[in-house]
Design an enzyme around this catalytic site. Structure first.
Site, PDB file in Angstrom:
ATOM      1  N   THR A  24     -12.691  37.843  21.701  1.00 16.41           N
ATOM      2  CA  THR A  24     -11.723  38.035  20.622  1.00 16.41           C
ATOM      3  C   THR A  24     -12.445  38.635  19.415  1.00 16.41           C
ATOM      4  O   THR A  24     -13.638  38.382  19.192  1.00 16.41           O
ATOM      5  CB  THR A  24     -11.006  36.724  20.241  1.00 16.41           C
ATOM      6  OG1 THR A  24     -11.920  35.871  19.557  1.00 16.41           O
ATOM      7  CG2 THR A  24     -10.424  36.034  21.466  1.00 16.41           C
ATOM      8  N   GLY A  25     -11.715  39.451  18.675  1.00 17.38           N
ATOM      9  CA  GLY A  25     -12.325  40.108  17.521  1.00 17.38           C
ATOM     10  C   GLY A  25     -13.444  41.032  17.938  1.00 17.38           C
ATOM     11  O   GLY A  25     -14.535  41.015  17.349  1.00 17.38           O
ATOM     12  N   SER A  28     -14.829  45.180  16.153  1.00 17.61           N
ATOM     13  CA  SER A  28     -15.767  45.384  15.043  1.00 17.61           C
ATOM     14  C   SER A  28     -16.896  44.359  15.109  1.00 17.61           C
ATOM     15  O   SER A  28     -16.774  43.333  15.783  1.00 17.61           O
ATOM     16  CB  SER A  28     -14.949  45.218  13.744  1.00 17.61           C
ATOM     17  OG  SER A  28     -15.773  45.128  12.607  1.00 17.61           O
ATOM     18  N   GLY A  29     -17.989  44.659  14.439  1.00 14.70           N
ATOM     19  CA  GLY A  29     -19.035  43.674  14.141  1.00 14.70           C
ATOM     20  C   GLY A  29     -19.652  42.963  15.336  1.00 14.70           C
ATOM     21  O   GLY A  29     -20.015  43.571  16.356  1.00 14.70           O
ATOM     22  N   TYR A 179     -12.897  29.271   3.959  1.00 15.17           N
ATOM     23  CA  TYR A 179     -13.747  29.799   5.035  1.00 15.17           C
ATOM     24  C   TYR A 179     -14.658  28.697   5.584  1.00 15.17           C
ATOM     25  O   TYR A 179     -14.775  28.520   6.802  1.00 15.17           O
ATOM     26  CB  TYR A 179     -14.569  30.978   4.511  1.00 15.17           C
ATOM     27  CG  TYR A 179     -15.426  31.594   5.587  1.00 15.17           C
ATOM     28  CD1 TYR A 179     -14.856  32.317   6.631  1.00 15.17           C
ATOM     29  CD2 TYR A 179     -16.815  31.429   5.591  1.00 15.17           C
ATOM     30  CE1 TYR A 179     -15.634  32.858   7.650  1.00 15.17           C
ATOM     31  CE2 TYR A 179     -17.596  31.970   6.596  1.00 15.17           C
ATOM     32  CZ  TYR A 179     -17.007  32.682   7.623  1.00 15.17           C
ATOM     33  OH  TYR A 179     -17.772  33.212   8.633  1.00 15.17           O
TER      34      TYR A 179
HETATM   35  N1  LIG Z   1     -20.855  38.590   9.266  1.00 10.91           N
HETATM   36  C1  LIG Z   1     -21.373  37.436   8.949  1.00 10.91           C
HETATM   37  O1  LIG Z   1     -22.250  37.323   8.079  1.00 10.91           O
HETATM   38  C2  LIG Z   1     -20.930  36.198   9.678  1.00 10.91           C
HETATM   39  C3  LIG Z   1     -21.681  35.030   9.509  1.00 10.91           C
HETATM   40  C4  LIG Z   1     -21.284  33.873  10.187  1.00 10.91           C
HETATM   41  C5  LIG Z   1     -20.167  33.908  11.004  1.00 10.91           C
HETATM   42  N2  LIG Z   1     -19.440  35.059  11.138  1.00 10.91           N
HETATM   43  C6  LIG Z   1     -18.264  35.036  12.010  1.00 10.91           C
HETATM   44  O2  LIG Z   1     -18.384  36.071  12.961  1.00 10.91           O
HETATM   45  C7  LIG Z   1     -17.090  36.392  13.461  1.00 10.91           C
HETATM   46  C8  LIG Z   1     -16.965  37.899  13.535  1.00 10.91           C
HETATM   47  O3  LIG Z   1     -17.088  38.421  12.241  1.00 10.91           O
HETATM   48  P1  LIG Z   1     -17.828  39.795  11.906  1.00 10.91           P
HETATM   49  O4  LIG Z   1     -18.878  39.479  10.936  1.00 10.91           O
HETATM   50  O5  LIG Z   1     -18.184  40.520  13.131  1.00 10.91           O
HETATM   51  O6  LIG Z   1     -16.664  40.537  11.105  1.00 10.91           O
HETATM   52  P2  LIG Z   1     -15.778  41.818  11.465  1.00 10.91           P
HETATM   53  O7  LIG Z   1     -16.647  42.982  11.762  1.00 10.91           O
HETATM   54  O8  LIG Z   1     -14.799  41.911  10.349  1.00 10.91           O
HETATM   55  O9  LIG Z   1     -15.011  41.394  12.808  1.00 10.91           O
HETATM   56  C9  LIG Z   1     -13.915  40.518  12.776  1.00 10.91           C
HETATM   57  C10 LIG Z   1     -13.112  40.693  14.030  1.00 10.91           C
HETATM   58  O10 LIG Z   1     -12.035  39.727  13.994  1.00 10.91           O
HETATM   59  C11 LIG Z   1     -10.792  40.415  14.157  1.00 10.91           C
HETATM   60  N3  LIG Z   1      -9.768  39.778  13.330  1.00 10.91           N
HETATM   61  C12 LIG Z   1      -9.815  39.483  12.007  1.00 10.91           C
HETATM   62  N4  LIG Z   1      -8.636  38.980  11.607  1.00 10.91           N
HETATM   63  C13 LIG Z   1      -7.824  38.975  12.689  1.00 10.91           C
HETATM   64  C14 LIG Z   1      -6.473  38.589  12.911  1.00 10.91           C
HETATM   65  N5  LIG Z   1      -5.689  38.121  11.932  1.00 10.91           N
HETATM   66  N6  LIG Z   1      -5.964  38.732  14.152  1.00 10.91           N
HETATM   67  C15 LIG Z   1      -6.721  39.225  15.166  1.00 10.91           C
HETATM   68  N7  LIG Z   1      -8.000  39.610  15.013  1.00 10.91           N
HETATM   69  C16 LIG Z   1      -8.540  39.492  13.787  1.00 10.91           C
HETATM   70  C17 LIG Z   1     -11.048  41.831  13.693  1.00 10.91           C
HETATM   71  O11 LIG Z   1     -10.166  42.690  14.405  1.00 10.91           O
HETATM   72  P3  LIG Z   1      -9.201  43.800  13.693  1.00 10.91           P
HETATM   73  O12 LIG Z   1      -9.933  44.338  12.530  1.00 10.91           O
HETATM   74  O13 LIG Z   1      -8.969  44.793  14.800  1.00 10.91           O
HETATM   75  O14 LIG Z   1      -7.986  43.024  13.364  1.00 10.91           O
HETATM   76  C18 LIG Z   1     -12.484  42.075  14.119  1.00 10.91           C
HETATM   77  O15 LIG Z   1     -12.539  42.523  15.458  1.00 10.91           O
HETATM   78  C19 LIG Z   1     -16.098  35.707  12.528  1.00 10.91           C
HETATM   79  O16 LIG Z   1     -15.595  34.543  13.172  1.00 10.91           O
HETATM   80  C20 LIG Z   1     -16.941  35.305  11.331  1.00 10.91           C
HETATM   81  O17 LIG Z   1     -16.444  34.170  10.681  1.00 10.91           O
HETATM   82  C21 LIG Z   1     -19.805  36.211  10.490  1.00 10.91           C
END
Ligand SMILES: NC(=O)c1ccc[n+]([C@@H]2O[C@H](COP(=O)([O-])OP(=O)(O)OC[C@H]3O[C@@H](n4cnc5c(N)ncnc54)[C@H](OP(=O)(O)O)[C@@H]3O)[C@@H](O)[C@H]2O)c1
Length: 334
Positions: A24-25, A28-29, A179
């Site tokens: 899921t998700g 991106s990222g 968050y």
């Molecule tokens: N980056 C950090 O520093 C960090 C640190 C700790 C934990 N995390 C966790 O890592 C995970 C991934 O985050 P990321 O850093 O890779 O950020 P990201 O690049 O923004 O990726 C987030 C993903 O979640 C999807 N998403 C967001 N809101 C959504 C919604 N309402 N419905 C369906 N899909 C949704 C987005 O898809 P669309 O854009 O296509 O909707 C995207 O694929 C998250 O759970 C975040 O809390 C991140």
């Protein structure tokens, strides 16, 4: 050149041909890197998000012909329970009789504005916790015998409690607190799922959560005001900043590495088990979160039973109790 997640995780020789993974998700990222990696290892990957163009790009990259992996994109907004149900239906069909091998609960984000979803639940809590809870519950009967469930949590879980009354309101909304609360829920959910699977399920399905590192170069900070969001993205170029592939490594490790096939209920960071916060290890809070999540969604409690094994004071089965974490040589982080 930066290393691939499978090389960082030491699982580059593993093969996932014939396996199905939902990430899921993964438009991106961290999720995108995880999906690309599982595809490189040969899996059929269900790519999920809301952005169909970005999803299509990930599908094309998996299917570029170099590897055996295949992929399909399924769009679902995690703020909408009907769309989450549809994602579960599509996943069930894709997985077929063999069942779903890997469920990577990764979608989520940091949301500046406080708002309620149609269920009357604070948006961050709903998208980051309730939706993966609903999705996992819907797919429980469709998991393969040795399936692994991996949930992207965060070190941000430290320093908060899950106040289950407050999740129905956005009064005094703080985006960071919201968050933190959602990420604490991720750790508690993964631990409770691991224990319930252990106690009430004949299969050897595991559930773990992890912290990917602080990764400004993912889309994570997209909701910050424009200039700040661009600065965060540029930080990715600095050599000492964790990159999305590095962030995906622990997810890939937990999903693929043979040595963690039996590990469940744990929290990981940097490919190692780590002691989560006291609140995250609170078994009473884990159980309340599990029960209240079902109530908020209006669904039957998944993996319900007599609950005898989850009573406080009883020995833990595969959870994140202090003794358990100490047994794997983990130093408490607090
Ligand atoms: N980056 C950090 O520093 C960090 C640190 C700790 C934990 N995390 C966790 O890592 C995970 C991934 O985050 P990321 O850093 O890779 O950020 P990201 O690049 O923004 O990726 C987030 C993903 O979640 C999807 N998403 C967001 N809101 C959504 C919604 N309402 N419905 C369906 N899909 C949704 C987005 O898809 P669309 O854009 O296509 O909707 C995207 O694929 C998250 O759970 C975040 O809390 C991140």
């Amino acid at each position: 050149m930066r290393e691939h997640p499978e090389d960082i995780a030491g699982v580059g020789d593993e093969r996932l041909v014939g396996r199905t993974a939902l990430v899921t998700g993964s438009t991106s990222g961290i999720g995108r890197e995880t999906a690309l990696t599982l595809g490189r290892l040969g899996a059929h990957v269900i790519v999920h998000g809301r952005d169909a163009d970005a999803g299509g790009e990930v599908v094309d990259a998996v299917e570029d012909g170099v590897n055996e992996g295949t992929a399909e994109f399924v769009r679902a907004d995690f703020a909408d329970p009907e769309e989450v149900s549809r994602l579960a239906d599509r996943t069930r069909t894709a997985a077929g009789d063999g069942g779903l091998d890997l469920l990577i609960n990764n979608a989520g984000g940091y949301f500046r504005e406080g708002r309620l979803t149609d269920l009357g639940v604070e948006y961050t809590f709903h998208v980051n916790h309730l939706a993966p809870y609903q999705l996992t519950a819907a797919l429980l009967d469709d998991l393969a015998e040795d399936a692994r469930v991996v949930t992207t949590a965060s070190e941000a879980h430290r320093g908060d409690q899950v106040d289950l009354e407050a999740v129905r309101s956005v009064d005094g909304y703080s985006s960071w607190r919201a968050y933190q609360r959602s990420k604490l829920a991720n750790v508690q959910f993964a631990a409770e799922l691991g224990r319930r699977l252990d106690e009430r399920d004949d299969r050897s399905v595991t559930s773990n959560s992890f912290h990917p590192g602080a990764i400004p170069g993912s889309g994570f900070l997209r909701d910050l005001p424009g200039p700040l969001s661009r600065v965060a993205g540029a930080l990715d170029r600095l050599p000492f900043v964790t990159s999305p592939p590095e962030g995906a490594a622990t997810a890939v490790y937990l999903a693929v590495a043979p040595e963690v096939a039996d590990v469940t209920g744990r929290y990981y960071a940097d490919l190692r088990p780590k002691q989560p916060s006291t609140a995250a290890r609170d078994r009473h809070a884990q159980r309340r979160l599990w029960e209240t999540s079902a109530e908020l969604l209006g669904i039957d409690e998944p993996l319900a039973g007599d609950g005898s094994g989850t009573e406080e004071g009883r020995p833990e089965a595969g959870g994140v109790a202090d003794a358990d974490a100490t047994a794997v040589g983990d130093e408490p982080a607090e």
